[in-house]
Structures are given as C-alpha cells and as structure tokens.
Design a protein around this motif. Structure first.
Motif, PDB file in Angstrom:
ATOM      1  N   VAL A  18       0.855  -1.192   0.000  1.00 18.02           N
ATOM      2  CA  VAL A  18       0.000   0.000   0.000  1.00 18.02           C
ATOM      3  C   VAL A  18       0.889   1.239   0.000  1.00 18.02           C
ATOM      4  N   SER A  19       0.507   2.219  -0.820  1.00 14.56           N
ATOM      5  CA  SER A  19       1.358   3.392  -0.906  1.00 14.56           C
ATOM      6  C   SER A  19       0.859   4.503   0.001  1.00 14.56           C
ATOM      7  N   HIS A  20       1.780   5.099   0.718  1.00 12.03           N
ATOM      8  CA  HIS A  20       1.423   6.239   1.577  1.00 12.03           C
ATOM      9  C   HIS A  20       1.887   7.535   0.940  1.00 12.03           C
ATOM     10  N   LEU A  21       3.150   7.555   0.550  1.00 12.15           N
ATOM     11  CA  LEU A  21       3.738   8.811   0.085  1.00 12.15           C
ATOM     12  C   LEU A  21       3.944   8.813  -1.425  1.00 12.15           C
ATOM     13  N   ARG A  22       2.917   8.344  -2.122  1.00 16.65           N
ATOM     14  CA  ARG A  22       2.959   8.278  -3.575  1.00 16.65           C
ATOM     15  C   ARG A  22       4.124   7.440  -4.107  1.00 16.65           C
ATOM     16  N   SER A  23       4.609   6.521  -3.261  1.00 19.98           N
ATOM     17  CA  SER A  23       5.559   5.541  -3.770  1.00 19.98           C
ATOM     18  C   SER A  23       5.271   4.205  -3.097  1.00 19.98           C
ATOM     19  N   THR A  24       5.588   3.118  -3.786  1.00 18.84           N
ATOM     20  CA  THR A  24       5.254   1.794  -3.260  1.00 18.84           C
ATOM     21  C   THR A  24       6.462   0.864  -3.381  1.00 18.84           C
ATOM     22  N   ASP A  25       6.381  -0.245  -2.655  1.00 19.75           N
ATOM     23  CA  ASP A  25       7.372  -1.304  -2.843  1.00 19.75           C
ATOM     24  C   ASP A  25       6.694  -2.430  -3.618  1.00 19.75           C
ATOM     25  N   ILE A  26       7.400  -2.926  -4.611  1.00 19.19           N
ATOM     26  CA  ILE A  26       6.851  -4.045  -5.370  1.00 19.19           C
ATOM     27  C   ILE A  26       7.792  -5.243  -5.227  1.00 19.19           C
ATOM     28  N   SER A  27       7.243  -6.378  -4.793  1.00 19.20           N
ATOM     29  CA  SER A  27       8.036  -7.607  -4.712  1.00 19.20           C
ATOM     30  C   SER A  27       7.474  -8.631  -5.670  1.00 19.20           C
ATOM     31  N   PHE A  28       8.363  -9.452  -6.210  1.00 16.78           N
ATOM     32  CA  PHE A  28       7.890 -10.566  -7.025  1.00 16.78           C
ATOM     33  C   PHE A  28       8.890 -11.704  -6.935  1.00 16.78           C
ATOM     34  N   THR A  29       8.462 -12.879  -7.371  1.00 18.34           N
ATOM     35  CA  THR A  29       9.369 -14.020  -7.359  1.00 18.34           C
ATOM     36  C   THR A  29       9.619 -14.493  -8.792  1.00 18.34           C
ATOM     37  N   VAL A  30      10.798 -15.042  -8.973  1.00 18.34           N
ATOM     38  CA  VAL A  30      11.150 -15.666 -10.256  1.00 18.34           C
ATOM     39  C   VAL A  30      11.869 -16.974  -9.936  1.00 18.34           C
ATOM     40  N   SER A  31      12.008 -17.826 -10.925  1.00 13.86           N
ATOM     41  CA  SER A  31      12.725 -19.074 -10.670  1.00 13.86           C
ATOM     42  C   SER A  31      14.209 -18.748 -10.487  1.00 13.86           C
ATOM     43  N   LYS A  32      14.887 -19.582  -9.701  1.00 12.93           N
ATOM     44  CA  LYS A  32      16.316 -19.340  -9.440  1.00 12.93           C
ATOM     45  C   LYS A  32      17.113 -19.312 -10.733  1.00 12.93           C
ATOM     46  N   ALA A  33      16.696 -20.144 -11.690  1.00 18.62           N
ATOM     47  CA  ALA A  33      17.443 -20.212 -12.953  1.00 18.62           C
ATOM     48  C   ALA A  33      17.406 -18.865 -13.667  1.00 18.62           C
ATOM     49  N   GLU A  34      16.269 -18.173 -13.557  1.00 19.03           N
ATOM     50  CA  GLU A  34      16.143 -16.902 -14.280  1.00 19.03           C
ATOM     51  C   GLU A  34      16.514 -15.705 -13.413  1.00 19.03           C
ATOM     52  N   PHE A  35      16.866 -16.002 -12.160  1.00 14.77           N
ATOM     53  CA  PHE A  35      17.090 -14.917 -11.207  1.00 14.77           C
ATOM     54  C   PHE A  35      18.193 -13.928 -11.608  1.00 14.77           C
ATOM     55  N   PRO A  36      19.398 -14.392 -11.996  1.00 10.91           N
ATOM     56  CA  PRO A  36      20.450 -13.409 -12.318  1.00 10.91           C
ATOM     57  C   PRO A  36      20.015 -12.455 -13.431  1.00 10.91           C
ATOM     58  N   LYS A  37      19.411 -13.027 -14.458  1.00 13.66           N
ATOM     59  CA  LYS A  37      18.957 -12.209 -15.581  1.00 13.66           C
ATOM     60  C   LYS A  37      17.852 -11.250 -15.129  1.00 13.66           C
ATOM     61  N   ALA A  38      16.923 -11.773 -14.315  1.00 10.23           N
ATOM     62  CA  ALA A  38      15.800 -10.955 -13.845  1.00 10.23           C
ATOM     63  C   ALA A  38      16.299  -9.792 -12.999  1.00 10.23           C
ATOM     64  N   LEU A  39      17.295 -10.074 -12.160  1.00  6.58           N
ATOM     65  CA  LEU A  39      17.820  -9.025 -11.278  1.00  6.58           C
ATOM     66  C   LEU A  39      18.471  -7.914 -12.108  1.00  6.58           C
ATOM     67  N   ARG A  40      19.221  -8.331 -13.105  1.00  2.00           N
ATOM     68  CA  ARG A  40      19.904  -7.353 -13.959  1.00  2.00           C
ATOM     69  C   ARG A  40      18.874  -6.472 -14.666  1.00  2.00           C
ATOM     70  N   ILE A  41      17.865  -7.090 -15.226  1.00  2.00           N
ATOM     71  CA  ILE A  41      16.845  -6.322 -15.955  1.00  2.00           C
ATOM     72  C   ILE A  41      16.080  -5.402 -15.009  1.00  2.00           C
ATOM     73  N   THR A  42      15.761  -5.923 -13.802  1.00  2.00           N
ATOM     74  CA  THR A  42      15.000  -5.121 -12.845  1.00  2.00           C
ATOM     75  C   THR A  42      15.802  -3.900 -12.388  1.00  2.00           C
ATOM     76  N   ARG A  43      17.102  -4.105 -12.143  1.00  2.00           N
ATOM     77  CA  ARG A  43      17.944  -2.970 -11.719  1.00  2.00           C
ATOM     78  C   ARG A  43      17.915  -1.868 -12.759  1.00  2.00           C
ATOM     79  N   LYS A  44      18.022  -2.263 -14.013  1.00  2.00           N
ATOM     80  CA  LYS A  44      18.031  -1.296 -15.103  1.00  2.00           C
ATOM     81  C   LYS A  44      16.693  -0.565 -15.164  1.00  2.00           C
ATOM     82  N   ALA A  45      15.616  -1.349 -15.061  1.00  2.00           N
ATOM     83  CA  ALA A  45      14.267  -0.772 -15.152  1.00  2.00           C
ATOM     84  C   ALA A  45      14.011   0.171 -13.977  1.00  2.00           C
ATOM     85  N   ALA A  46      14.466  -0.228 -12.784  1.00  2.00           N
ATOM     86  CA  ALA A  46      14.240   0.589 -11.589  1.00  2.00           C
ATOM     87  C   ALA A  46      14.898   1.961 -11.757  1.00  2.00           C
ATOM     88  N   LYS A  47      16.081   1.930 -12.301  1.00  2.00           N
ATOM     89  CA  LYS A  47      16.789   3.188 -12.534  1.00  2.00           C
ATOM     90  C   LYS A  47      16.008   4.053 -13.519  1.00  2.00           C
TER      91      LYS A  47
END
Ligand code: ASP
Ligand code: MG
Length: 406
Positions: free
Chosen positions: A299-328
């Motif tokens: 739930v967002s209070h200050l017009r920002s939220t935390d989003i969590s999700f799960t991925v398979s361990k096999a895809e995790f390194p790739k997912a983390l890299r893509i997410t970091r880029k997207a977050a930026k």
C-alpha cells in the motif's frame, strides 16, 4: 487379452545405470510378450542433463540457447540407444529414434520449445513391423532442422504428446516413487500415495513444486484428455491415475501440500505510484522471456510503493539485472533480493466449495511462528512465501493440519 498401444516413459532415475536399464528392458519385454504395441520414451541417464548444464557453464556462463539444446539433447540419445541394445539382448525387436527422426516438430524457442505437430508415420511403420519403438524424450526439431528441447522434465511432454497423436490406450509415466503423494515423503514420512487426482490438481501441484511430472505435459494431457498413470519402475504396484474428474468418498478439501525452494524474491523499493509504472517494470522481464510469479505491491502512503515478485532461481540473475536497469529508468529506489525463500502451498479442488482454507493455513503457520512474506491464491490452491529455513516444518504442519497424514 486385447492388443493395446501403450506409451511408457522412463525418467532419468529409472535408467540411471546399467542394471536399471536392464530392469526397464525386462519390464518392456514383459509387456511385449503380452503382445502389446509399445512406444517407450526415455529420459537421459540419472543426472546427465544437470551435468551437461554444469559442463556448459564452465565454458560459458551465458551459453547460446541453440547450442544448449544441441548439447542437452545428447543425453536422451545415449539412453535410447542403450535401451534398444538391452532389448536386443533379450531377443526383443526394438529400434531407437531421436525426436527429429520421429517427426516431433517444434517452434524455435530453444530450451523451452513448443510442439507444433508430430509426423508419426515412421513410428506407425515400425510398430506394424512388430518392433518396440524407443523415442528420445525432451527433444524436437524446428522446421529448419535445428534441434530443440522442450523444457526441463520435457520427456513427460514427449510421452503425452505421442499418446495423443497415436491415440494410445495407455500412457504410463515411470519414476522412482510409487506415484503422487500428499506431500514429498522425504520431508514427511507420513505422506500417503494418492490413487487418483485431477489434471487441475496435478497441474497446480506440478507448477507449485511437486517434481513428479512436468507441468506442461499435464496441461497437454488435460487439453486432449489423455489419462496418465504415474508409477514406479521398481515395483509392480499401481500408482496414481491423473484424470479429468475424481469421485471421492469423503469431503477432501486439500489433496496435497507442495514445497518449492527454486524461487528467489526481488523487491523494488520506492516505486513511483503512477499509472503505467508496473507495466514498464514487467515489460522488460516478459520480453526477455522471464516468468514472473507472485507479485505483491505494498500500500502506498507517500505516492511511492514497494513491489516484490518471485522468479525461478534459474532466471534470477537475468531478472535481477533487468529489474535494476528498469528501476533506474523509472526513478525507483533500491532493488533488494532474497534467495533464501521457500513457497509452501496447499492444493485441492475441494477448495472451490469450502471456505476457511486460507484461515486454517495461516493459523497453522502462525502457531509454528512461521512468518508469511507473500501470499497468492488460485481457484484450487493457496501459497505462502516463507523463509527457507522453515520450509520443512511448514510442510509437516500443513500436512497434518489438513488431515493428510497416514
Ligand atoms: N533429461 C531432461 C531433464 O532432466 C528431460 C527429462 O528428464 O524429462 O530435464
Ligand atoms: Mg531428468
């Protein structure tokens, strides 16, 4: 006895060494003597596929998927040849084939290809000659002759697809356990073998971590109504039937408890709370073919939220890299990751008609002081993400709470 066409699939553990290959050959020979027609699908010996993946990673940590398929398909090619030789030794006529040779045509999504069609004429011809047809599981070929594989555990899919294509009378999946259990008996010795289970329950259990059968193969079985018999290659006992509908004497609400330790969690902090942001975040992941699983947005209070999700361990390194880029790119905060999580789930078609299952599950976990980090539900399942160190305890608690123990 009437002559049947039987598809049998033997998993890696059933052909892990010479004696076991001979054991499979004897079993196949027994069916053949009863004058049944047999198509036998085989997986790679023991942990061969894992070993090949490991070998590849020593050469290149991000190997080309086409070359991966070229490599992994060799595992099954070894098994089929050896099984054919073992049958010859018993005086049984048998012939082995690769997926390409028996016309299993797939799309070109390497490492997870989908079957487009099967040109099974060669199999039919060989069956007419009275031969046992042995087919390499897990593999196919594209229209342009590239070798593909069907995703881990894909030999099940080969077997089910062939059962459908050939209109087989039976499709047997041989493994090293007696069938499908109410939970993993290695974790909970009180787990019981289930006599019959629906496609939907099995599908749910497979995608939630029960490792007996590949989820995609059950989807296909359900779509074409192919009954499956999961049983042990080491015993004559009947196993578990996977079918459309199961008539149960009593009211069974939960049929099984599953555990999956092959996921990791990624959390993006301080995501701007604007329309379109989540879409942007997950577009990158999906266009890279990454399967995002549970998603939770706080739930967002200050017009920002935390989003969590799960991925398979096999895809995790790739997912983390893509997410970091997207977050930026969208101006979000830190990206956190947690690889020490586990998913415990309860599954049962009975949930459709019973309420209170979730409450009962949360209550059981709370009593054991196990914190729930994420929750997701479907029609017939409820899953909780918890810390990995509590995984086994959670399975046992839920198994007993829902009355599944022997
Ligand atoms: N050998 C492949 C794997 O280990 C396919 C299979 O076993 O079904 O994933
Ligand atoms: Mg295998």
């Amino acid at each position: 006895m009437s002559r049947k066409l039987i598809i049998q699939k033997y998993g890696g553990s059933s052909v892990a060494n010479v004696e076991r290959i001979q054991n499979v050959a004897k079993r196949v020979a027994g069916y053949k003597k009863n004058s049944h027609n047999l198509v036998v699908v085989v997986s790679a010996l023991g942990d061969t596929t894992d070993e090949l993946i490991e070998l590849a990673s020593k050469i290149n940590t991000e190997p080309s998927e086409r070359e991966m398929d070229m490599l992994l398909s060799t595992g099954e090619q070894i098994s089929v040849a050896l099984l054919a030789m073992a049958l010859h030794k018993l005086g049984i006529e048998a012939i082995s084939f690769t997926g390409a040779q028996v016309g299993i045509v797939t799309d070109s999504s390497h490492t997870r290809a989908r079957i487009i069609k099967i040109n099974a004429d060669r199999i039919r011809d060989e069956l007419k000659k009275g031969r046992v047809v042995i087919v390499a599981g897990f593999q196919g070929v594209t229209l342009t002759q590239d070798i593909t594989t069907l995703g881990r555990g894909g030999s099940d899919l080969t077997a089910v697809a062939l059962a459908k294509e050939l209109k087989a009378d039976e499709c047997e999946i041989y493994t090293d356990v007696e069938g499908i259990y109410t939970t993993d008996p290695r974790i909970e010795p009180k787990a019981k073998k289930i006599d019959a289970i629906t496609y939907d329950e099995m599908l749910e259990m497979a995608s939630l971590g029960a490792q007996v059968m590949q989820a995609r193969s059950i989807e296909v079985a359900k779509k074409f109504d192919v009954p499956i018999h999961v049983r042990s290659s080491f015993s004559p006992n009947c196993g578990t039937m996977i079918i459309k509908e199961v008539k149960r004497m009593e009211d069974v609400v939960v049929s099984g408890v599953t555990l999956n330790k092959n996921e990791a969690k990624i959390t993006i902090c301080n995501v701007p709370d604007r329309p379109g942001i989540a879409a942007k975040l997950f577009k990158g992941l999906s266009s890279s073919g990454i399967n995002v699983d549970m998603i939770v947005q706080n739930v967002s209070h200050l017009r920002s939220t935390d989003i969590s999700f799960t991925v398979s361990k096999a895809e995790f390194p790739k997912a983390l890299r893509i997410t970091r880029k997207a977050a930026k790119a969208i101006g979000a905060g830190d990206v956190l990751d947690d690889q020490d999580i586990a998913r415990v789930s309860v599954v049962g078609v009975g949930m459709k008609t019973h309420s209170g299952v979730a409450a009962k599950m949360f209550d059981a976990l709370a009593k054991d002081k196990i914190n729930i980090e994420m929750i997701s539900t479907s029609d017939i399942s409820i899953s909780c993400i918890i810390q990995k160190k509590f995984a086994e305890a959670a399975v046992k608690t839920l198994h007993s709470k829902f009355g599944l123990a022997k």
